[in-house]
Design an enzyme around this catalytic site. Structure first.
Site, PDB file in Angstrom:
ATOM      1  CG  ASP A  26      -2.212   0.858   0.901  1.00 36.81           C
ATOM      2  OD1 ASP A  26      -2.153   1.728  -0.015  1.00 36.81           O
ATOM      3  OD2 ASP A  26      -3.233   0.693   1.574  1.00 36.81           O
TER       4      ASP A  26
HETATM    5  C1  NOJ Z   1      -4.084   3.881   0.044  1.00 34.07           C
HETATM    6  C2  NOJ Z   1      -5.247   2.945   0.187  1.00 34.07           C
HETATM    7  O1  NOJ Z   1      -5.175   2.258   1.407  1.00 34.07           O
HETATM    8  C3  NOJ Z   1      -5.333   1.929  -0.941  1.00 34.07           C
HETATM    9  O2  NOJ Z   1      -6.504   1.183  -0.799  1.00 34.07           O
HETATM   10  C4  NOJ Z   1      -5.267   2.618  -2.260  1.00 34.07           C
HETATM   11  O3  NOJ Z   1      -5.438   1.698  -3.308  1.00 34.07           O
HETATM   12  C5  NOJ Z   1      -3.931   3.317  -2.345  1.00 34.07           C
HETATM   13  N1  NOJ Z   1      -3.869   4.334  -1.304  1.00 34.07           N
HETATM   14  C6  NOJ Z   1      -3.696   3.947  -3.711  1.00 34.07           C
HETATM   15  O4  NOJ Z   1      -4.494   5.026  -3.888  1.00 34.07           O
END
Ligand code: NOJ
Length: 772
Positions: free
Chosen positions: A306
């Site tokens: 993430d």
């Molecule tokens: C953080 C989020 O937790 C995740 O779900 C998301 O896909 C990413 N950012 C990218 O935007």
């Protein structure tokens, strides 16, 4: 560039060292070779992947494992050390394998062009984006879609989202989020399928199939990403990014099944979660990524971290520095680093020092290249870049129709007394509430690709219904609508200017429709709440309306279960309309006027009070359950709130009524390897309607305590007035077994209870004994 062309280029590269002179305009020279990719045997694909891998330098390999966010949209904290110019240079230097947050054909093409034409090997980038509930045409938020229990509709909604995203140049979505959660305080419950692992698994399958279709190389399919592995939905106290502490029984039986379903459906990518699990951050969790995902489940796609979650292991006080973070993550099986910058800065040295085996790098790069091949990007890196298609597909009639269909199916009727609904014609109606006029909020949280203020508001939805005399009044404004994505919203705004006019309208009306709930950005990532009531002035406003006219239909718009004991007690009709996306107003107006008979069922328990959370239907029994030690205080309960929820999981009404009877069990398991349960359902009302028939079981005694009830089957049934139908469910080892604390699937002999009905509080019950 065709693959043959690509191979030629490799040969030239080996012989002549430089290939710069070979670059031609990629846009014209790439001929799509979809057919060849489509039917390619796996080993042929591996051979192609190897042929690329073999000519890559270590630096170039690590480049493939690096993902940057684009230059405009940010979906996480922006790194202070990187700017657009240095990111562009890194792409040019072959140090980037993927971009997120670059969208629109023009932008995608421009960035792809750098990767394809200016890097030594010309390997195309893969473009990821959070296509969570639509790209520009917004479908209902995923929690709302889950309330439809309609797998076909959900799959179709994901298919349309993929089509629109693919038309905008994208080829990878960070969806579905398959995190099970029992905590409505957690803002991200809006992004998942609710609290139940069985429903969650079925929906995970539908969403992966919808995004990826049967063929990833199709022009309008994109790679899916099951996230967040694992247990993010169990963040302590519902506080975003908090620690997670769950036992094995919950991990194996509740958290992991939807992820396994996503792998079985062929999800090409996974994302690690921010949290730790038993003290090991997910982004360094070998047990999760190597042992379970890649070895046990045989996952062949790649894993992306993430946003900055690798580097954030320093904040966890797990990795002492960037280098350690990179080493721990890559060794654990995280193949791509999203916005941490630690793979590109440290992996080369770690390999040279022997701290990371080059085989691990090769494995990660192969996985990434493989998905790029499967998408057809090596044959045509600009395959998703066509302005004509972009114009034709985005926000087309097909998209709007799909969003409306999904929105209609997602609405849940929670209460309907005094025949409030459907609305009678020829009446005076007051439509009240700031949110009823709002064209933005109902787009939901994940709508970066959407255009602001483009949803059909409830007010606009009423435009098609002119048989009634309708007045609209905003009432008090409870939230600062101008608040930016990155800012905290102001909820306690006390602009009561419109209250008097709204109350006057209510007083003069036969019926009042008031739309209340959460602003679209009040749920979602980083939007945890400790109060699950109506925010700001809304409860007060509702009570004021009630004092002048109690004939109220409360239309809720929200991204999570809310605790609404006063409305449940005092308001005759309540409609759960979530955040239904672009077509919200049309869908709600159709339901209120009876042109669509609602059939949604809650995918998450609604609490009476936030203090009951986590509250969920499939809990375990304690030694002192409710009703035990009657007449004393010595049983599991609260002094100041019931154990019962406000509305249970699986609950939802219709404008007609259904009755269940005649449950029968054919339970010769030893002979048939299955138990068949049947029951009769009848439409006992005056209207045609659709019911979601649900089957629950309880394994009465087992070697680990089993939940009081577990959903194990459901079917959507449409019946005319007076019509009856026999529904039948087959229970095999897949439904009757469970995971023990070692993670082994076991099936135990013994007594089972089974219920069939219209919610998790179904009362039509039977029993059987399983003998293998
Ligand atoms: C953080 C989020 O937790 C995740 O779900 C998301 O896909 C990413 N950012 C990218 O935007």
């Amino acid at each position: 560039m065709s693959f043959k062309h690509y191979l030629n280029r490799i040969v030239i590269l080996i012989l002549l060292v430089t290939i710069y002179s070979c670059h031609t305009s990629m846009n014209q020279s790439h001929t799509p070779k979809v057919e060849e990719e489509k039917n390619m045997p796996v080993n042929e694909l591996d051979r192609k992947v190897d042929s690329v891998l073999n000519i890559m330098t270590l630096k170039e390999k690590i480049g493939q494992m690096n993902q940057y966010s684009g230059f405009r949209d940010f979906t996480g904290p922006v790194s202070k050390t990187s700017d657009a110019a240095s990111k562009t240079q890194d792409i040019r230097d072959g140090l980037v394998g993927s971009m997120l947050n670059v969208r629109g054909v023009e932008n995608v093409r421009a960035v792809q062009k750098i990767a394809v034409e200016e890097t030594r090997l010309g390997i195309p980038l893969i473009f990821g984006f959070d296509v969570i509930h639509g790209y520009q045409t917004m479908a209902p938020i995923p929690l709302a879609e889950a309330a439809s229990w309609d797998l076909e509709a959900i799959q179709n909604s994901s298919r349309l989202a993929a089509k629109e995203a693919a038309a905008a140049g994208l080829n990878w979505t960070f969806a579905p989020m398959v995190d099970i959660s029992r905590d409505a305080r957690w803002g991200r419950v809006m992004e998942g399928a609710g609290e139940d692992p069985y429903l969650g698994s079925r929906i995970a399958t539908a969403r992966v199939n919808g995004f990826q279709g049967n063929d990833l190389s199709d022009r309008f399919t994109i790679a899916a990403c099951a996230k967040h592995f694992a247990a993010y939905g169990f963040s302590e106290a519902g506080r975003e990014y908090n620690t997670v502490d769950i036992g094995n029984s919950t991990l194996y039986n509740v958290v992991l099944p939807p992820f396994k379903a996503a792998v079985d459906a062929g999800a090409r990518t996974f994302m690690s979660s921010f949290n730790d699990l038993n003290g090991i951050p997910a982004s360094a969790n070998e047990f999760l990524f190597r042992d379970i995902l890649k070895n046990q489940w045989g996952f062949e796609g790649f894993v992306v971290s993430d946003w900055a979650s690798i580097k954030e292991m320093i904040n966890h006080h797990y990795a002492p520095d960037d280098e350690a973070a990179a080493r721990l993550s890559v060794n654990a099986g995280i193949d791509m680093d999203m916005e941490s910058y630690v793979y590109m800065n440290h992996l080369e040295q770690l390999v040279e020092e022997g701290k990371v085996p080059v085989t691990i790098i090769d494995d990660a790069v192969k996985r990434i290249l493989k998905v790029k091949f499967e998408l057809g990007l090596f044959d045509d890196p600009y395959k998703y870049c066509d302005e004509v298609i972009e114009k034709q597909v985005i926000n087309s009639e097909e998209m709007k129709a799909g969003a409306l269909d999904m929105a209609l199916k997602s609405i849940v009727l929670l209460k309907n007394e005094n025949e409030m609904l459907p609305l009678k014609r020829g009446r005076k109606i007051a439509v009240l509430g700031d949110l009823a006029m709002d064209k933005n909020s109902v787009l939901g949280n994940w709508r970066i690709g959407a255009i602001e203020n483009t949803a059909i508001s409830l007010k606009e939805g009423f435009a098609n219904y002119t048989e009634n005399e309708v007045v609209f009044e905003r009432g008090p404004v409870f939230v600062d609508q101008k608040a930016e994505f990155t800012q905290e919203l102001v909820y306690n705004k006390t602009d009561t200017t419109g209250t008097a006019a709204a109350l006057k309208a209510a007083e003069n009306a036969d019926a009042v429709i008031v739309m209340l709930g959460e602003h679209g950005l009040q749920s979602g990532e980083a939007r945890s709440r400790t109060d699950l009531g109506l925010p700001g002035l809304q409860q007060e406003f509702l009570e004021q309306i009630h004092a002048v006219n109690p004939n109220i239909v409360l239309v809720l718009t929200n991204g999570r279960p809310l605790a609404l004991p006063w409305p449940k007690k005092n308001i005759p009709a309540i409609v759960e309309a979530w955040q239904l996306g672009s077509q919200s107003g049309h869908a709600i107006a159709q339901v209120l006027h009876g042109d669509y008979n609602p059939s949604g069922k809650l995918p998450m328990t609604f609490p009476v009070d936030v203090g009951q959370v986590p509250i969920y239907y499939n809990h375990k029994n304690t030694g002192r359950p409710d009703g035990y030690n009657e007449g004393t205080v010595f049983y599991s309960h609260y002094q100041d709130a019931p154990n019962e929820p406000l509305w249970p999981f699986g609950f939802g009404l219709s404008y007609t009524t259904f009755e269940y009877d005649n449950v029968q069990v054919d339970h010769n398991y030893s002979q048939n390897q299955k138990v068949v349960v049947t029951a009769r359902i009848s439409n006992t009302g005056d209207l045609a309607g659709t019911e979601i028939v649900q089957l629950y079981i309880q394994d009465e005694f087992a070697t680990t305590i089993r939940p009081v009830k577990e959903l194990k089957g459901f079917e959507k049934v449409t019946l005319q007035p007076g019509e009856s139908r026999q529904v039948s469910f087959e229970l095999t080892s897949d439904q009757l077994g469970f995971f023990n604390n070692q993670g082994d699937w076991i099936l135990e002999n013994g007594a089972f209870k089974v219920w069939i009905g219209g919610s998790s509080q179904a009362t039509l019950e039977a029993r059987f004994t399983l003998e293998q």
